[in-house]
Design a protein around this motif. Structure first.
Motif, PDB file in Angstrom:
ATOM      1  N   SER A  82       0.837  -1.209   0.000  1.00  0.00           N
ATOM      2  CA  SER A  82       0.000   0.000   0.000  1.00  0.00           C
ATOM      3  C   SER A  82       0.864   1.248   0.000  1.00  0.00           C
ATOM      4  CB  SER A  82      -0.921   0.003   1.218  1.00  0.00           C
ATOM      5  OG  SER A  82      -1.838  -1.078   1.148  1.00  0.00           O
ATOM      6  N   LEU A  83       1.973   1.216   0.789  1.00  0.00           N
ATOM      7  CA  LEU A  83       2.874   2.363   0.822  1.00  0.00           C
ATOM      8  C   LEU A  83       3.522   2.579  -0.548  1.00  0.00           C
ATOM      9  CD1 LEU A  83       4.696   1.850   4.278  1.00  0.00           C
ATOM     10  CD2 LEU A  83       2.696   3.274   3.774  1.00  0.00           C
ATOM     11  N   MET A  84       3.966   1.475  -1.183  1.00  0.00           N
ATOM     12  CA  MET A  84       4.599   1.617  -2.505  1.00  0.00           C
ATOM     13  C   MET A  84       3.599   2.067  -3.556  1.00  0.00           C
ATOM     14  SD  MET A  84       7.397  -1.473  -2.716  1.00  0.00           S
ATOM     15  CE  MET A  84       6.225  -2.792  -2.405  1.00  0.00           C
ATOM     16  N   THR A  85       2.336   1.658  -3.410  1.00  0.00           N
ATOM     17  CA  THR A  85       1.297   2.100  -4.345  1.00  0.00           C
ATOM     18  C   THR A  85       1.125   3.618  -4.268  1.00  0.00           C
ATOM     19  OG1 THR A  85       0.126  -0.001  -4.186  1.00  0.00           O
ATOM     20  CG2 THR A  85      -1.133   1.892  -4.971  1.00  0.00           C
ATOM     21  N   VAL A  86       1.075   4.133  -3.062  1.00  0.00           N
ATOM     22  CA  VAL A  86       0.952   5.587  -2.887  1.00  0.00           C
ATOM     23  C   VAL A  86       2.172   6.281  -3.473  1.00  0.00           C
ATOM     24  CG1 VAL A  86       0.798   7.444  -1.185  1.00  0.00           C
ATOM     25  CG2 VAL A  86      -0.508   5.336  -0.855  1.00  0.00           C
ATOM     26  N   SER A 128     -10.216  15.756  -8.717  1.00  0.00           N
ATOM     27  CA  SER A 128     -10.868  16.223  -7.502  1.00  0.00           C
ATOM     28  C   SER A 128     -10.277  15.500  -6.289  1.00  0.00           C
ATOM     29  CB  SER A 128     -12.371  15.953  -7.585  1.00  0.00           C
ATOM     30  OG  SER A 128     -12.605  14.564  -7.643  1.00  0.00           O
ATOM     31  N   PRO A 129     -10.447  16.093  -5.066  1.00  0.00           N
ATOM     32  CA  PRO A 129      -9.908  15.426  -3.870  1.00  0.00           C
ATOM     33  C   PRO A 129     -10.449  14.000  -3.692  1.00  0.00           C
ATOM     34  CG  PRO A 129     -10.486  17.691  -3.373  1.00  0.00           C
ATOM     35  CD  PRO A 129     -10.986  17.428  -4.774  1.00  0.00           C
ATOM     36  N   GLU A 130     -11.753  13.807  -4.000  1.00  0.00           N
ATOM     37  CA  GLU A 130     -12.330  12.470  -3.839  1.00  0.00           C
ATOM     38  C   GLU A 130     -11.672  11.483  -4.789  1.00  0.00           C
ATOM     39  OE1 GLU A 130     -13.999  15.191  -4.276  1.00  0.00           O
ATOM     40  OE2 GLU A 130     -15.296  15.497  -2.520  1.00  0.00           O
ATOM     41  N   LEU A 131     -11.544  11.877  -6.060  1.00  0.00           N
ATOM     42  CA  LEU A 131     -10.956  10.978  -7.049  1.00  0.00           C
ATOM     43  C   LEU A 131      -9.490  10.707  -6.742  1.00  0.00           C
ATOM     44  CD1 LEU A 131     -11.420   9.422  -9.657  1.00  0.00           C
ATOM     45  CD2 LEU A 131     -10.815  11.491 -10.950  1.00  0.00           C
ATOM     46  N   ARG A 132      -8.794  11.768  -6.339  1.00  0.00           N
ATOM     47  CA  ARG A 132      -7.371  11.552  -6.021  1.00  0.00           C
ATOM     48  C   ARG A 132      -7.218  10.623  -4.800  1.00  0.00           C
ATOM     49  NH1 ARG A 132      -2.708  16.151  -4.826  1.00  0.00           N
ATOM     50  NH2 ARG A 132      -0.961  14.761  -5.333  1.00  0.00           N
ATOM     51  N   HIS A 133      -8.118  10.771  -3.841  1.00  0.00           N
ATOM     52  CA  HIS A 133      -8.076   9.901  -2.647  1.00  0.00           C
ATOM     53  C   HIS A 133      -8.285   8.449  -3.024  1.00  0.00           C
ATOM     54  CE1 HIS A 133      -9.407   8.190   1.181  1.00  0.00           C
ATOM     55  NE2 HIS A 133      -8.681   9.154   1.765  1.00  0.00           N
ATOM     56  N   LEU A 134      -9.272   8.239  -3.935  1.00  0.00           N
ATOM     57  CA  LEU A 134      -9.531   6.861  -4.372  1.00  0.00           C
ATOM     58  C   LEU A 134      -8.376   6.321  -5.198  1.00  0.00           C
ATOM     59  CD1 LEU A 134     -13.326   7.085  -5.364  1.00  0.00           C
ATOM     60  CD2 LEU A 134     -12.315   5.896  -3.403  1.00  0.00           C
ATOM     61  N   GLY A 135      -7.727   7.147  -5.971  1.00  0.00           N
ATOM     62  CA  GLY A 135      -6.641   6.676  -6.818  1.00  0.00           C
ATOM     63  C   GLY A 135      -5.373   6.363  -6.053  1.00  0.00           C
ATOM     64  N   LEU A 136      -5.156   7.111  -4.954  1.00  0.00           N
ATOM     65  CA  LEU A 136      -3.905   6.893  -4.201  1.00  0.00           C
ATOM     66  C   LEU A 136      -3.998   5.761  -3.181  1.00  0.00           C
ATOM     67  CD1 LEU A 136      -2.814  10.596  -3.492  1.00  0.00           C
ATOM     68  CD2 LEU A 136      -1.671   8.944  -4.979  1.00  0.00           C
ATOM     69  N   PHE A 137      -5.132   5.663  -2.519  1.00  0.00           N
ATOM     70  CA  PHE A 137      -5.207   4.742  -1.372  1.00  0.00           C
ATOM     71  C   PHE A 137      -6.119   3.565  -1.706  1.00  0.00           C
ATOM     72  CE2 PHE A 137      -4.616   9.058   0.404  1.00  0.00           C
ATOM     73  CZ  PHE A 137      -3.345   8.870   0.932  1.00  0.00           C
ATOM     74  N   ASP A 138      -5.582   2.348  -1.529  1.00  0.00           N
ATOM     75  CA  ASP A 138      -6.420   1.153  -1.709  1.00  0.00           C
ATOM     76  C   ASP A 138      -7.121   0.840  -0.393  1.00  0.00           C
ATOM     77  OD1 ASP A 138      -4.503   0.000  -0.063  1.00  0.00           O
ATOM     78  OD2 ASP A 138      -3.382  -0.885  -1.734  1.00  0.00           O
ATOM     79  N   ARG A 139      -7.876  -0.237  -0.398  1.00  0.00           N
ATOM     80  CA  ARG A 139      -8.654  -0.584   0.781  1.00  0.00           C
ATOM     81  C   ARG A 139      -7.854  -1.358   1.838  1.00  0.00           C
ATOM     82  NH1 ARG A 139     -13.998   0.325   0.385  1.00  0.00           N
ATOM     83  NH2 ARG A 139     -14.816   0.857  -1.674  1.00  0.00           N
ATOM     84  N   ILE A 151       6.036   8.730   3.184  1.00  0.00           N
ATOM     85  CA  ILE A 151       4.736   8.055   3.272  1.00  0.00           C
ATOM     86  C   ILE A 151       4.809   7.141   4.495  1.00  0.00           C
ATOM     87  CG2 ILE A 151       3.068   6.595   2.104  1.00  0.00           C
ATOM     88  CD1 ILE A 151       4.592   7.319  -0.521  1.00  0.00           C
ATOM     89  N   VAL A 152       3.942   7.363   5.456  1.00  0.00           N
ATOM     90  CA  VAL A 152       4.015   6.618   6.708  1.00  0.00           C
ATOM     91  C   VAL A 152       2.659   6.024   7.061  1.00  0.00           C
ATOM     92  CG1 VAL A 152       3.588   8.683   8.111  1.00  0.00           C
ATOM     93  CG2 VAL A 152       4.715   6.712   9.146  1.00  0.00           C
ATOM     94  N   GLY A 153       2.712   4.830   7.607  1.00  0.00           N
ATOM     95  CA  GLY A 153       1.517   4.154   8.111  1.00  0.00           C
ATOM     96  C   GLY A 153       1.897   3.377   9.372  1.00  0.00           C
ATOM     97  N   ALA A 154       0.979   2.589   9.887  1.00  0.00           N
ATOM     98  CA  ALA A 154       1.262   1.856  11.126  1.00  0.00           C
ATOM     99  C   ALA A 154       0.338   0.648  11.242  1.00  0.00           C
ATOM    100  CB  ALA A 154       1.109   2.764  12.335  1.00  0.00           C
ATOM    101  N   ILE A 155       0.838  -0.340  11.979  1.00  0.00           N
ATOM    102  CA  ILE A 155       0.032  -1.528  12.311  1.00  0.00           C
ATOM    103  C   ILE A 155      -0.072  -1.588  13.827  1.00  0.00           C
ATOM    104  CG2 ILE A 155      -0.168  -4.032  12.158  1.00  0.00           C
ATOM    105  CD1 ILE A 155       1.475  -3.961   9.629  1.00  0.00           C
ATOM    106  N   GLU A 156      -1.275  -1.808  14.320  1.00  0.00           N
ATOM    107  CA  GLU A 156      -1.500  -1.817  15.762  1.00  0.00           C
ATOM    108  C   GLU A 156      -0.816  -3.027  16.425  1.00  0.00           C
ATOM    109  OE1 GLU A 156      -5.525  -1.486  16.959  1.00  0.00           O
ATOM    110  OE2 GLU A 156      -6.051  -0.055  15.367  1.00  0.00           O
ATOM    111  N   LEU A 157      -0.197  -2.774  17.576  1.00  0.00           N
ATOM    112  CA  LEU A 157       0.393  -3.876  18.352  1.00  0.00           C
ATOM    113  C   LEU A 157      -0.692  -4.834  18.835  1.00  0.00           C
ATOM    114  CD1 LEU A 157       3.149  -2.181  20.553  1.00  0.00           C
ATOM    115  CD2 LEU A 157       3.421  -3.547  18.484  1.00  0.00           C
ATOM    116  N   ALA A 158      -1.837  -4.293  19.167  1.00  0.00           N
ATOM    117  CA  ALA A 158      -2.942  -5.144  19.632  1.00  0.00           C
ATOM    118  C   ALA A 158      -3.345  -6.141  18.555  1.00  0.00           C
ATOM    119  CB  ALA A 158      -4.139  -4.273  20.029  1.00  0.00           C
ATOM    120  N   TYR A 159      -3.227  -5.717  17.278  1.00  0.00           N
ATOM    121  CA  TYR A 159      -3.570  -6.616  16.178  1.00  0.00           C
ATOM    122  C   TYR A 159      -2.571  -7.778  16.126  1.00  0.00           C
ATOM    123  CZ  TYR A 159      -3.800  -8.394  11.404  1.00  0.00           C
ATOM    124  OH  TYR A 159      -3.874  -9.207  10.307  1.00  0.00           O
TER     125      TYR A 159
END
Length: 494
Positions: free
Chosen positions: A83-87, A100-111, A194-202
């Motif tokens: 996901s990070l490399m996709t962005v 538009s912001p909505e379209l750009r948001h959908l294009g950059l970030f997957d689910r 580009i930064v993200g995180a995974i929860e320790l609880a997960y």
């Protein structure tokens, strides 16, 4: 009364035979020792094997848990990194610049970034300010310029995926592991992170689900030793138990599992109680049977000893003169056969002895007095024979014999000692010229007639006795001292 040392030797041989160690009992004890010892050795080996199997099974489970956990965490990191490399790859696409912001948001970030346990992906500019947020169309305000995940990418050209130390996010307040990548302008200069995180609880939930109800403690830490998280209580490095570890993919993360020795022992120690109880019961059973057999052997041995003692007593009685206690004529005939060989006979002396004028003694004093006199004579003969290491025999009414292993000179002194000993008793005998009971003694030594046969040797002793009587009685004559051919009174064969 024991007549001589030979008689005592014969009796001791019989006693030794009766009391000799019982071979069956020794064999039984040895067999019981081997069986019981072997059984306990097998028991010890079985317990050792149970322990080995428990530890092998625990190691197999630990490696299986370790492999499954490593694959699960590596897969999550890989998915999130994608996901990070996709962005990163889509940020400079011309088609998204004017969208538009909505379209750009959908294009950059997957689910993927919206999955449970995954944190939002933020894009920070070269100054560390967030300008894109996968969790919101309007980026949340965040200044990450002081964070390691930002400075490390700003200061290093090629870092790739960076996994940082756990921290509590400013946005959600949850403990998470940051994952970040650098992105650049078209000329390659630093454009931001580009930064993200995974929860320790997960991660903890994933590991708890994989280990289930087992007593494993699963720890996730960095390869430099700093701990990220664990699923149980922290354990000392020297705590007894099973430890296995594995690196998570190509990243500086390490998974380790620990199973305490007490948990492994619970898998095999209860079985040892059953094994030990069975071994103890079998040992007691074997020892009980051995004890019963030992008692039966002892009873039989006592019966055999009693039978041997009774037989020995019967044989002694059969070979003993009832009146005097000396060996009888039958025993004399058996004993003299030991001198059948000339080489052996050369070591022996035979004394033929007769009480002088004993018929007159009986006629005058009566047979009871005669019996008492014979007992006294027998006591002297027995004593002299015992001193010389020989045997004394009563071969007739008033006739006696001594068989002694000695030299010729010693035999002559023994014969004179026998004669003088009876004379010293001073038993009154009115029909004797001296007025007391005396003996006549004929002596033959095997060394003095080596060519003679056994019967000839016996006849020579008898002839010497007759010579003593002809010469006036109360004296000792040696075989060959004078010619004499009276009829023999003793024989080798009876």
């Amino acid at each position: 009364m024991r007549a001589n040392r030979a008689a005592e030797t014969g009796a001791s041989d019989e006693a030794a035979g009766a009391t000799a160690p019982a071979t069956p009992r020794r064999l039984l004890a040895a067999l019981a020792l081997v069986v019981v010892g072997g059984m306990w050795i097998y028991t010890a080996w079985t317990i050792h094997d149970l322990r080995r199997q428990a530890w092998d099974s625990a190691r197999h489970d630990a490696l299986g848990l370790l492999g499954t956990s490593e694959r699960a965490i590596a897969r999550d990191i890989e998915l999130y990194d994608l996901s990070l490399m996709t962005v990163s790859s889509r940020l400079n696409l011309p088609t998204l610049d004017g969208a538009s912001p909505e379209l750009r948001h959908l294009g950059l970030f997957d689910r993927v970034s919206q999955a449970r346990g995954y944190g939002s992906i933020l894009v920070l500019d070269e100054k560390g300010h967030a300008f894109l947020d996968s969790g919101s169309l309007v980026p949340r305000r965040l200044d990450g310029s002081d964070r390691l995940y930002f400075t490390i990418h700003r200061d290093a050209l090629e870092t790739g995926l960076f996994i940082g130390r756990p921290w509590r996010t400013r946005l959600s307040g949850r403990d998470m592991i940051p994952l970040s990548r650098r992105f650049a302008y078209a000329d390659g200069s630093f454009a931001g992170v580009i930064v993200g995180a995974i929860e320790l609880a997960y991660f903890r939930e994933v590991l708890d689900r994989l280990k289930g109800s087992r007593d494993f403690t699963v720890t996730l830490d960095f390869t430099d030793g700093s701990e990220v998280m664990n699923t149980g209580q922290p354990t000392a490095a020297d705590a007894p138990g099973l430890r296995e570890a594995r690196q998570v993919g190509p990243w500086p993360l390490r998974l380790s599992v620990f199973l305490p020795a007490t948990a492994i022992d619970r898998a095999w120690k209860p079985q040892t109680h059953i094994v030990l109880a069975l071994a103890l019961l079998l040992s007691l059973g074997i020892l009980g049977v051995v004890g019963l057999l030992h008692r039966e052997f002892s009873r039989r041995e006592r019966a055999e000893r009693q039978a041997l003692a009774a037989r020995a007593e019967l044989e002694r009685l059969a070979a003993t003169d009832a009146l005097t206690g000396l060996w009888n004529r039958r025993h004399f005939e058996v004993s003299v056969t030991r001198c059948a060989e000339p080489a052996e006979r050369a070591r022996w002396a035979l004394l033929s002895i007769d009480a002088d004028h004993f018929k007159g003694f009986n006629d005058r004093y009566g047979h009871p007095a005669g019996d008492r006199a014979l007992k006294q004579v027998a006591a002297v003969l027995c004593g002299r024979a015992a001193q010389a290491g020989g045997s004394a025999f009563r071969v007739g009414g008033e006739e006696f014999a001594l068989l002694v292993r000695c030299e010729p000179g010693e035999a002559a002194m023994l014969a004179e000692s026998v004669r003088a000993g009876v004379a010293a008793l001073g038993l009154p005998h009115a029909d004797h010229p001296r007025g007391i009971l005396t003996l006549s003694v004929g002596m033959a030594h095997g060394a003095l007639a080596p060519a003679a046969s056994l019967q000839g040797w016996i006849d020579a002793a008898d002839a010497a006795l007759y010579a003593a009587k002809r010469q006036g009685r109360d004296r000792v004559c040696h075989a060959g001292a004078q010619e004499s051919h009276p009829p023999p009174r003793l024989s080798a064969a009876g």
